[in-house]
Design a protein around this motif. Structure first.
Motif, PDB file in Angstrom:
ATOM      1  N   UNK A   1       0.852  -1.193   0.000  1.00 43.00           N
ATOM      2  CA  UNK A   1       0.000   0.000   0.000  1.00 43.00           C
ATOM      3  C   UNK A   1       0.883   1.236   0.000  1.00 43.00           C
ATOM      4  N   UNK A   2       0.614   2.162  -0.894  1.00 40.36           N
ATOM      5  CA  UNK A   2       1.396   3.396  -0.972  1.00 40.36           C
ATOM      6  C   UNK A   2       0.961   4.335   0.142  1.00 40.36           C
ATOM      7  N   UNK A   3       1.813   4.540   1.107  1.00 37.47           N
ATOM      8  CA  UNK A   3       1.440   5.324   2.286  1.00 37.47           C
ATOM      9  C   UNK A   3       2.695   5.650   3.077  1.00 37.47           C
ATOM     10  N   UNK A   4       2.698   6.776   3.780  1.00 39.48           N
ATOM     11  CA  UNK A   4       3.796   7.081   4.704  1.00 39.48           C
ATOM     12  C   UNK A   4       3.882   5.956   5.714  1.00 39.48           C
ATOM     13  N   UNK A   5       5.117   5.575   6.086  1.00 36.99           N
ATOM     14  CA  UNK A   5       5.272   4.422   6.994  1.00 36.99           C
ATOM     15  C   UNK A   5       4.481   4.623   8.293  1.00 36.99           C
ATOM     16  N   UNK A   6       4.482   5.872   8.809  1.00 37.85           N
ATOM     17  CA  UNK A   6       3.782   6.100  10.083  1.00 37.85           C
ATOM     18  C   UNK A   6       2.295   5.761   9.967  1.00 37.85           C
ATOM     19  N   UNK A   7       1.698   6.129   8.825  1.00 39.85           N
ATOM     20  CA  UNK A   7       0.280   5.817   8.618  1.00 39.85           C
ATOM     21  C   UNK A   7       0.105   4.330   8.330  1.00 39.85           C
ATOM     22  N   UNK A   8       1.053   3.795   7.590  1.00 39.52           N
ATOM     23  CA  UNK A   8       0.998   2.376   7.199  1.00 39.52           C
ATOM     24  C   UNK A   8       0.848   1.489   8.446  1.00 39.52           C
ATOM     25  N   UNK A   9       1.678   1.821   9.437  1.00 39.86           N
ATOM     26  CA  UNK A   9       1.719   1.001  10.658  1.00 39.86           C
ATOM     27  C   UNK A   9       0.384   1.005  11.407  1.00 39.86           C
ATOM     28  N   UNK A  10      -0.401   2.074  11.216  1.00 38.41           N
ATOM     29  CA  UNK A  10      -1.662   2.177  11.967  1.00 38.41           C
ATOM     30  C   UNK A  10      -2.698   1.153  11.509  1.00 38.41           C
ATOM     31  N   UNK A  11      -2.398   0.384  10.469  1.00 41.15           N
ATOM     32  CA  UNK A  11      -3.391  -0.579   9.955  1.00 41.15           C
ATOM     33  C   UNK A  11      -3.234  -1.988  10.540  1.00 41.15           C
ATOM     34  N   UNK A  12      -2.488  -2.065  11.647  1.00 37.75           N
ATOM     35  CA  UNK A  12      -2.286  -3.397  12.261  1.00 37.75           C
ATOM     36  C   UNK A  12      -2.879  -3.466  13.672  1.00 37.75           C
ATOM     37  N   UNK A  13      -3.967  -2.749  13.908  1.00 38.41           N
ATOM     38  CA  UNK A  13      -4.717  -2.835  15.159  1.00 38.41           C
ATOM     39  C   UNK A  13      -3.777  -2.695  16.369  1.00 38.41           C
ATOM     40  N   UNK A  14      -3.799  -3.705  17.265  1.00 37.98           N
ATOM     41  CA  UNK A  14      -3.006  -3.601  18.502  1.00 37.98           C
ATOM     42  C   UNK A  14      -1.556  -4.084  18.318  1.00 37.98           C
ATOM     43  N   UNK A  15      -1.133  -4.336  17.071  1.00 35.98           N
ATOM     44  CA  UNK A  15       0.216  -4.863  16.849  1.00 35.98           C
ATOM     45  C   UNK A  15       1.156  -3.819  16.232  1.00 35.98           C
ATOM     46  N   UNK A  16       0.781  -2.534  16.331  1.00 40.25           N
ATOM     47  CA  UNK A  16       1.589  -1.468  15.706  1.00 40.25           C
ATOM     48  C   UNK A  16       3.025  -1.511  16.218  1.00 40.25           C
ATOM     49  N   UNK A  17       3.161  -1.645  17.522  1.00 43.20           N
ATOM     50  CA  UNK A  17       4.490  -1.613  18.132  1.00 43.20           C
ATOM     51  C   UNK A  17       5.313  -2.828  17.685  1.00 43.20           C
ATOM     52  N   UNK A  18       4.677  -3.986  17.653  1.00 39.80           N
ATOM     53  CA  UNK A  18       5.419  -5.201  17.282  1.00 39.80           C
ATOM     54  C   UNK A  18       5.884  -5.152  15.824  1.00 39.80           C
ATOM     55  N   UNK A  19       5.019  -4.709  14.915  1.00 37.75           N
ATOM     56  CA  UNK A  19       5.384  -4.808  13.490  1.00 37.75           C
ATOM     57  C   UNK A  19       6.238  -3.620  13.010  1.00 37.75           C
TER      58      UNK A  19
END
Ligand SMILES: Cc1cc2nc3c(=O)[nH]c(=O)nc-3n(C[C@H](O)[C@H](O)[C@H](O)COP(=O)(O)OP(=O)(O)OC[C@H]3O[C@@H](n4cnc5c(N)ncnc54)[C@H](O)[C@@H]3O)c2cc1C
Length: 380
Positions: free
Chosen positions: A48-66
């Motif tokens: 998905x073409x997106x800034x990494x910071x926004x990209x990470x927000x699409x993993x629910x409660x696993x943002x920190x892990x991924x």
């Protein structure tokens, strides 16, 4: 003695095997990447073409892990890698990235062409850890290996080979398995008859679930609702949960002010821009004229359009796009995907308890986790 055994020839295992020429890839079915070939309706929404910071927000409660994995091998790196393999990509208006060929086969070729040692039709049944090596037992033989990587996927679409049957073997190594359940799944409902509105899409609607509001688009299916909004929400739905669908906001007094002779369904269509077929399926009195509407009819219209109650059920896990649950991420190093329980063991891709939203996030995670394991294995 084999240097590295990779178990599972899906997107993550195949990509890792192609990066590590001294690895042996074991795949229980007769071909690699069967699930990948189904992705994006065969076109493969790879990232998905997106800034990494926004990209990470699409993993629910696993943002920190991924997060470290996505920073190491996110959308730009994936596109670069594919380009280096001769695969051009493009992004659609909504940001979803596909190969220019619109064929998942092209992505499969790029992820698999460098693999040196492939064992097809060879299912791994057991892994034992001895002091400095593993014994890996397959349906054909027993192998010794210094490093093992598990990439056996989730439990949806079992005909692709990822059927969840390897989780007991992972558990036997000492890993905790978070219970499996459907994610990115369609929902069924009997609250309204969706047969006649199969395929009808509603954009920019809101679903209320347990007091929280979620917005996006839904598509009606023969048995219920699908589309990004319903699918992204499915991971937190329990059977018989109530959803409130807000399709549009409508003013009660405005309805009464309309031409009395006009058919109510036509007026509502003009006032809300909602598809007529949808309005016909939900409005209690579609054939009445505005003048014929009683107070109760108007109340019914208001509720149908602005607060439609839907009791929903989940589709079966085997029909879900992604599996939620799997190897507990607390037991994995988020930079290397190495096990904190067993030395020289790595666990990557969908068999870990990570699921992303619709839009290329799950394949990105599969590749990013493989890349992190690759770097760690390379550095020894
Ligand atoms: C219909 C559909 C559409 C999708 N569309 C998209 C999309 O457009 N974009 C996106 O990002 N994601 C999409 N996904 C999700 C995405 O395909 C997966 O998240 C991704 O393929 C997971 O990769 P993986 O390597 O972890 O597992 P898999 O691709 O599931 O691979 C696991 C492999 O391990 C093998 N295996 C299992 N057990 C053993 C064993 N004991 N021994 C040997 N081999 C074994 C299996 O046969 C399988 O080949 C879609 C999924 C589906 C079902």
């Amino acid at each position: 003695m084999i240097d590295i055994i990779i178990i599972g020839g899906g997107a993550s295992g195949s990509f890792l095997a192609s990066l590590l020429p001294n690895s042996h890839l074991f795949e229980k079915t007769n071909r690699l990447c069967s699930k990948l070939l189904l992705t994006g309706n065969g076109a493969c929404n790879i990232t998905h073409d997106e800034e990494i910071r926004d990209f990470i927000s699409h993993y629910y409660d696993k943002k920190n892990f991924i997060s470290p994995a996505i920073y190491s091998f996110g959308p730009e790196k994936i596109k670069e890698y594919l380009k280096s393999k001769g695969v051009d990509t493009y992004s659609r208006e909504d940001g979803k990235v596909f190969p220019t060929s619109n064929r998942a086969e092209t992505i499969k070729a790029a992820l698999t062409e460098d693999i040196k040692n492939i064992h097809l039709n060879e299912e791994v049944k057991k892994i034992e850890k001895l002091d400095s090596y593993f014994i890996v037992t397959t349906t054909k033989a027993e192998y010794k290996s210094k490093i093992v990587v598990i990439a056996t996927g989730g439990a949806s679409y079992p005909l692709t080979g990822s059927d969840g049957t390897f989780f007991p073997a992972i558990k036997a190594l000492g890993h905790k398995i978070i219970p499996l359940r459907p994610a990115l799944s369609a929902l069924t409902t009997q609250s309204i008859d969706t047969h006649k509105i199969e395929g009808v899409t509603l954009n920019n609607v809101t679903l209320l679930h347990k007091g929280k509001r979620y917005s996006g688009s839904i598509v009606f299916t023969k048995r219920g609702i699908s589309g990004p909004l319903a699918m992204n929400l499915s991971r937190s739905i329990e059977n018989n949960d109530e959803l409130t669908l807000i399709s549009a906001q409508i003013d009660r007094d405005e309805i009464k002010k309309q031409n009395g002779k006009a058919k109510c369904i036509n007026v509502l269509h003009e006032m809300t821009a909602l598809p007529k077929a949808f309005l016909e399926a939900i409005v209690p009195c579609p054939d009445k004229t505005i003048a014929e509407l009683s107070k109760k009819d108007i109340q019914g219209i208001m509720e149908a359009i602005s607060a439609l109650k839907l009791i929903v059920k989940l589709d079966k896990l085997s029909l879900a796009t992604v599996t939620k649950g799997g190897v507990d991420t607390a037991e994995l190093d988020k930079k290397t995907f190495s096990s904190k329980i067993v030395d020289n063991l790595y666990i990557i891709g969908e068999c870990t308890d990570v699921d992303g939203e619709c839009g290329g996030y799950n394949l990105t995670y599969a590749l990013a986790s493989a890349y992190c394991a690759y770097k760690a294995i390379l550095l020894g």
